[in-house]
Design a protein around this motif. Structure first.
Motif, mmCIF file in Angstrom:
data_model
loop_
_atom_site.group_PDB
_atom_site.id
_atom_site.type_symbol
_atom_site.label_atom_id
_atom_site.label_comp_id
_atom_site.label_asym_id
_atom_site.label_seq_id
_atom_site.Cartn_x
_atom_site.Cartn_y
_atom_site.Cartn_z
ATOM 1 N N GLU A 127 35.631 38.511 37.348
ATOM 2 C CA GLU A 127 35.478 36.967 37.963
ATOM 3 C C GLU A 127 36.507 36.166 37.824
ATOM 4 N N ARG A 128 37.158 36.124 36.680
ATOM 5 C CA ARG A 128 38.497 35.457 36.608
ATOM 6 C C ARG A 128 39.480 36.162 37.216
ATOM 7 N N VAL A 129 39.440 37.341 36.925
ATOM 8 C CA VAL A 129 40.596 38.012 37.635
ATOM 9 C C VAL A 129 40.768 37.917 39.268
ATOM 10 N N LYS A 130 39.505 37.853 39.837
ATOM 11 C CA LYS A 130 39.352 37.433 41.296
ATOM 12 C C LYS A 130 39.722 36.193 41.488
ATOM 13 N N ALA A 131 39.355 35.195 40.519
ATOM 14 C CA ALA A 131 39.555 33.710 40.792
ATOM 15 C C ALA A 131 41.160 33.526 40.694
ATOM 16 N N VAL A 132 41.788 34.001 39.867
ATOM 17 C CA VAL A 132 43.347 33.905 39.939
ATOM 18 C C VAL A 132 43.878 34.603 40.874
ATOM 19 N N ALA A 133 43.433 35.875 41.319
ATOM 20 C CA ALA A 133 44.069 36.383 42.658
ATOM 21 C C ALA A 133 43.986 35.372 43.802
ATOM 22 N N ARG A 134 42.816 34.803 44.020
ATOM 23 C CA ARG A 134 42.535 33.786 45.071
ATOM 24 C C ARG A 134 43.537 32.921 44.991
ATOM 25 N N GLU A 135 43.655 32.028 43.784
ATOM 26 C CA GLU A 135 44.682 30.956 43.309
ATOM 27 C C GLU A 135 45.880 31.163 44.014
ATOM 28 N N ARG A 136 46.272 32.586 43.586
ATOM 29 C CA ARG A 136 47.912 32.839 43.708
ATOM 30 C C ARG A 136 47.664 33.364 45.359
ATOM 31 N N GLY A 137 46.910 33.536 46.095
ATOM 32 C CA GLY A 137 47.039 33.755 47.446
ATOM 33 C C GLY A 137 46.997 35.245 47.784
ATOM 34 N N CYS A 138 46.535 36.139 46.765
ATOM 35 C CA CYS A 138 46.696 37.553 46.848
ATOM 36 C C CYS A 138 45.744 37.974 48.139
ATOM 37 N N TYR A 139 46.331 39.001 48.743
ATOM 38 C CA TYR A 139 45.535 39.818 49.763
ATOM 39 C C TYR A 139 44.228 40.330 49.448
ATOM 40 N N ASN A 140 44.519 41.105 48.228
ATOM 41 C CA ASN A 140 43.473 42.020 47.803
ATOM 42 C C ASN A 140 43.553 42.478 45.946
ATOM 43 N N ILE A 141 42.515 42.989 45.557
ATOM 44 C CA ILE A 141 42.720 43.535 44.135
ATOM 45 C C ILE A 141 42.570 44.859 44.392
ATOM 46 N N THR A 142 43.469 45.628 43.652
ATOM 47 C CA THR A 142 43.126 47.041 43.666
ATOM 48 C C THR A 142 43.156 47.650 42.154
ATOM 49 N N LEU A 143 42.685 48.676 41.743
ATOM 50 C CA LEU A 143 42.540 49.499 40.518
ATOM 51 C C LEU A 143 42.393 50.993 40.668
ATOM 52 N N ASN A 144 42.698 51.800 39.634
ATOM 53 C CA ASN A 144 42.193 52.984 39.700
ATOM 54 C C ASN A 144 41.226 53.228 38.563
#
Length: 155
Positions: free
Chosen positions: A110-127
């Motif tokens: 959830e914190r990863v997602k919040a940082v991504a949103r704050e930074r304006g990222c389009y998406n989150i990816t992982l393997n």
């Protein structure tokens, strides 16, 4: 439980968590993964200092690290193939074996997602490795869906 940016003082505990992560991979695919850790102390300091990297830690009330999330910001400016979006790539989320099933992974994600949103990222990816069904189930529970598939034929 507190999720925050990692600092140099966290490095010894991060190294112990990295051992746990690698052990899961080594036991699942010893033909691919050696025993050991992915980074040394100097490399971790570099990651902590690098603005293109995000290293979060979860700590309990006694300041013991219960988990970490290694991420990097990725983009392809000027690419002829990819659109100009920024992605937050999650390289690794680890929850200490003694703190599993206590929502530590959820708090980290959830914190990863919040940082991504704050930074304006389009998406989150992982393997995620097929050898780790627990991680697969966790990421799907967090709402991630397959983006691509890597196939293998052993020779």
């Amino acid at each position: 439980m507190n999720v925050r940016l990692a600092d140099y003082a966290d490095i010894p505990q991060i190294l112990k968590l990295l051992e746990q992560v690698n052990l899961v991979h080594h036991e699942g695919r010893p033909d691919i993964f050696k025993r050991g850790v992915k980074y040394d102390e100097a490399e971790l300091k570099g990651i902590i200092d690098d603005p293109s990297q995000l290293l979060l830690v979860a700590e309990d009330g006694q300041k013991e690290l219960c988990g970490h999330a290694f991420c990097s910001f990725q983009s392809h400016p000027g690419s002829r193939l990819f659109t100009d979006i920024e992605t937050l790539y999650v390289d690794d989320i680890c929850v200490d074996r003694n703190h599993r099933r206590q929502n530590v992974g959820t708090l980290l994600y959830e914190r990863v997602k919040a940082v991504a949103r704050e930074r304006g990222c389009y998406n989150i990816t992982l393997n995620v490795w097929e050898l780790n069904p627990g991680a697969n189930a966790f990421y799907r529970k967090m709402g991630l869906v397959p983006l691509k598939t890597t196939l293998e034929e052993k020779l």
